[in-house]
Design a protein around this motif. Structure first.
Motif, PDB file in Angstrom:
ATOM      1  N   GLN A   1       0.844  -1.187   0.000  1.00 45.26           N
ATOM      2  CA  GLN A   1       0.000   0.000   0.000  1.00 45.26           C
ATOM      3  C   GLN A   1       0.882   1.242   0.000  1.00 45.26           C
ATOM      4  O   GLN A   1       2.023   1.207   0.473  1.00 45.26           O
ATOM      5  CB  GLN A   1      -0.934   0.018   1.201  1.00 45.26           C
ATOM      6  N   GLY A   2       0.346   2.320  -0.564  1.00 43.35           N
ATOM      7  CA  GLY A   2       1.105   3.567  -0.612  1.00 43.35           C
ATOM      8  C   GLY A   2       1.843   3.792  -1.908  1.00 43.35           C
ATOM      9  O   GLY A   2       2.537   4.797  -2.064  1.00 43.35           O
ATOM     10  N   ALA A   3       1.703   2.877  -2.876  1.00 46.18           N
ATOM     11  CA  ALA A   3       2.398   3.047  -4.149  1.00 46.18           C
ATOM     12  C   ALA A   3       1.733   4.108  -5.009  1.00 46.18           C
ATOM     13  O   ALA A   3       2.379   4.787  -5.800  1.00 46.18           O
ATOM     14  CB  ALA A   3       2.457   1.719  -4.896  1.00 46.18           C
ATOM     15  N   THR A   4       0.419   4.239  -4.881  1.00 43.59           N
ATOM     16  CA  THR A   4      -0.331   5.212  -5.663  1.00 43.59           C
ATOM     17  C   THR A   4      -1.079   6.151  -4.721  1.00 43.59           C
ATOM     18  O   THR A   4      -1.015   6.003  -3.501  1.00 43.59           O
ATOM     19  CB  THR A   4      -1.331   4.503  -6.595  1.00 43.59           C
ATOM     20  N   GLY A   5      -1.820   7.081  -5.294  1.00 45.56           N
ATOM     21  CA  GLY A   5      -2.582   8.019  -4.475  1.00 45.56           C
ATOM     22  C   GLY A   5      -1.675   8.995  -3.757  1.00 45.56           C
ATOM     23  O   GLY A   5      -0.596   9.359  -4.233  1.00 45.56           O
ATOM     24  N   ILE A   6      -2.094   9.429  -2.572  1.00 44.59           N
ATOM     25  CA  ILE A   6      -1.304  10.418  -1.841  1.00 44.59           C
ATOM     26  C   ILE A   6      -0.065   9.808  -1.199  1.00 44.59           C
ATOM     27  O   ILE A   6       0.817  10.523  -0.731  1.00 44.59           O
ATOM     28  CB  ILE A   6      -2.159  11.113  -0.759  1.00 44.59           C
TER      29      ILE A   6
ATOM     30  N   VAL B   1       7.333   6.211   1.894  1.00 37.52           N
ATOM     31  CA  VAL B   1       7.517   4.756   1.864  1.00 37.52           C
ATOM     32  C   VAL B   1       6.376   4.081   1.105  1.00 37.52           C
ATOM     33  O   VAL B   1       5.314   4.669   0.892  1.00 37.52           O
ATOM     34  CB  VAL B   1       7.575   4.157   3.289  1.00 37.52           C
ATOM     35  N   VAL B   2       6.632   2.848   0.716  1.00 33.44           N
ATOM     36  CA  VAL B   2       5.596   1.920   0.288  1.00 33.44           C
ATOM     37  C   VAL B   2       5.611   0.808   1.338  1.00 33.44           C
ATOM     38  O   VAL B   2       6.673   0.275   1.669  1.00 33.44           O
ATOM     39  CB  VAL B   2       5.867   1.346  -1.109  1.00 33.44           C
ATOM     40  N   ALA B   3       4.447   0.484   1.892  1.00 36.83           N
ATOM     41  CA  ALA B   3       4.383  -0.453   3.016  1.00 36.83           C
ATOM     42  C   ALA B   3       3.829  -1.803   2.590  1.00 36.83           C
ATOM     43  O   ALA B   3       2.945  -1.897   1.731  1.00 36.83           O
ATOM     44  CB  ALA B   3       3.513   0.124   4.129  1.00 36.83           C
ATOM     45  N   LEU B   4       4.367  -2.841   3.190  1.00 34.59           N
ATOM     46  CA  LEU B   4       3.800  -4.180   3.028  1.00 34.59           C
ATOM     47  C   LEU B   4       2.537  -4.288   3.877  1.00 34.59           C
ATOM     48  O   LEU B   4       2.527  -3.878   5.036  1.00 34.59           O
ATOM     49  CB  LEU B   4       4.799  -5.245   3.470  1.00 34.59           C
TER      50      LEU B   4
END
Length: 342
Positions: A230-235, A272-275
């Motif tokens: 999560q966190g790869a796209t959007g804000i 970051v991009v989180a698992l």
């Protein structure tokens, strides 16, 4: 036969691997083996008479069921003996195929327990007071159905690693993870593996995983849509690290610690991009992943003037942290003769 003697009709590959399993994990291994292949084996541990008695009981029950199926098939076939023979033959071949798959998964599980003691040490280091493990029966019921359909070596090894992880720490893998893995293709695994080369713990610095041109983000979008990150796209997502009174901040994966040193009582922010929880479970199943190398990459990617140095430490079984290597450190300013003179 004395109490110290052991006999078994375990498949050879499984019998050879049992000897290398850590003693503390033997009882829970027995429970897993009992469920997967217990109907046709004697567990080679003399003091497990209860389990052996239960296995004999199961075997007799299976024989009764087989007889009932044969009678039912013959009744449906009427006078057509060939139909009954084919039905019974299909049943037997399917049963043997499923048993063979489960034996292969069991062997892979024991091999992982024998060859990867670091995993057990990591769990002991982070959970020194953990109670003896016990695998949930409902979890084993679901797992068995997937294991019996694992017909390729890749899937057999994958399910073997799952079972080994559950033996070490029951509850590690949720049932939804089992469902996800049953549809996890080799291409999916490769895409996820590439991402996890740049992650440590549950985070990957966005600067490390985001494409430079921001145009081809298909892999990240796919992993996010699959529920792994999560966190790869959007804000996007940001993480805040706080340096304690001693100027230290920590990042952890298993029994490895990245120690960052900066100004006491200050904070550091980076994208970051989180698992996701599902992604965190799956990362432990990646074969050959080098968490130490991932730590080096992550520590370098978040390097800023706020951080004076980064080092890697390992948690021992008594929860003490032992130094492993300095990942990087701020260079000391060069002192010139003129500066000294003044």
């Amino acid at each position: 036969m004395s109490n110290n003697e052991q006999s078994s009709n375990l498949p050879a590959q499984i019998a050879a691997a049992v000897a290398g399993v850590p003693a503390a994990l033997v009882p829970v291994c027995v429970k897993a083996l009992d469920r997967l292949i217990g109907a046709v084996v004697d567990i080679p541990v003399a003091w497990l008479e209860y389990h052996k008695a239960k296995i004999v009981s199961q075997t007799e029950a299976f024989r009764t069921i087989d007889s009932a199926i044969t009678v039912k098939a013959a009744a449906k076939a009427g006078s057509n003996e060939k139909f009954a023979d084919r039905a019974l033959d299909n049943l037997v071949r399917k049963s043997y195929r499923q048993l063979g798959n489960k034996e292969a998964v069991s062997a892979a599980m024991l091999e992982d327990l024998r060859d990867n003691p670091v995993e057990q040490e990591a769990h002991k280091a982070t959970n020194p007071d953990a109670e003896p493990p016990a695998i949930d029966d409902d979890w084993l019921n679901v797992f068995e159905r997937y294991a019996e359909d694992a017909s390729t070596e890749r899937m057999q090894k994958l399910w073997g690693r799952v079972l080994a992880g559950e033996v070490r720490r029951p509850g590690k893998y949720a049932m939804r993870t089992l469902r996800f893995l049953s549809e996890f293709s080799q291409a999916d695994a490769l895409t996820f593996s590439q991402f996890c080369l740049s992650s440590f713990g549950d985070l990957a610095p966005k600067a490390l995983v985001q494409p430079d041109d921001l145009q081809d983000m298909r892999s990240l979008i796919y992993l996010e849509a699959s529920g792994l990150i999560q966190g790869a796209t959007g804000i996007g997502l940001n993480v805040t690290k706080t340096f304690d009174a001693f100027g230290r901040s920590f990042m952890q994966e298993g029994n490895l610690l990245i120690v960052l040193n900066g100004e006491p009582n200050t904070t550091l922010n980076y994208a970051v991009v989180a698992l996701t929880p599902l992604g965190q479970e799956l990362v432990t199943l990646l074969p050959g992943r080098d968490a130490r190398q991932a730590a080096r990459l992550v520590a370098k990617a978040i390097r800023t003037p706020q951080i004076k140095s980064a080092s890697l430490m390992i948690l021992a079984s008594d929860s003490t942290a032992l130094p492993m290597e300095i990942l990087w450190q701020e260079e000391a300013p060069t002192v010139t003769p003129d500066a000294v003179a003044h």
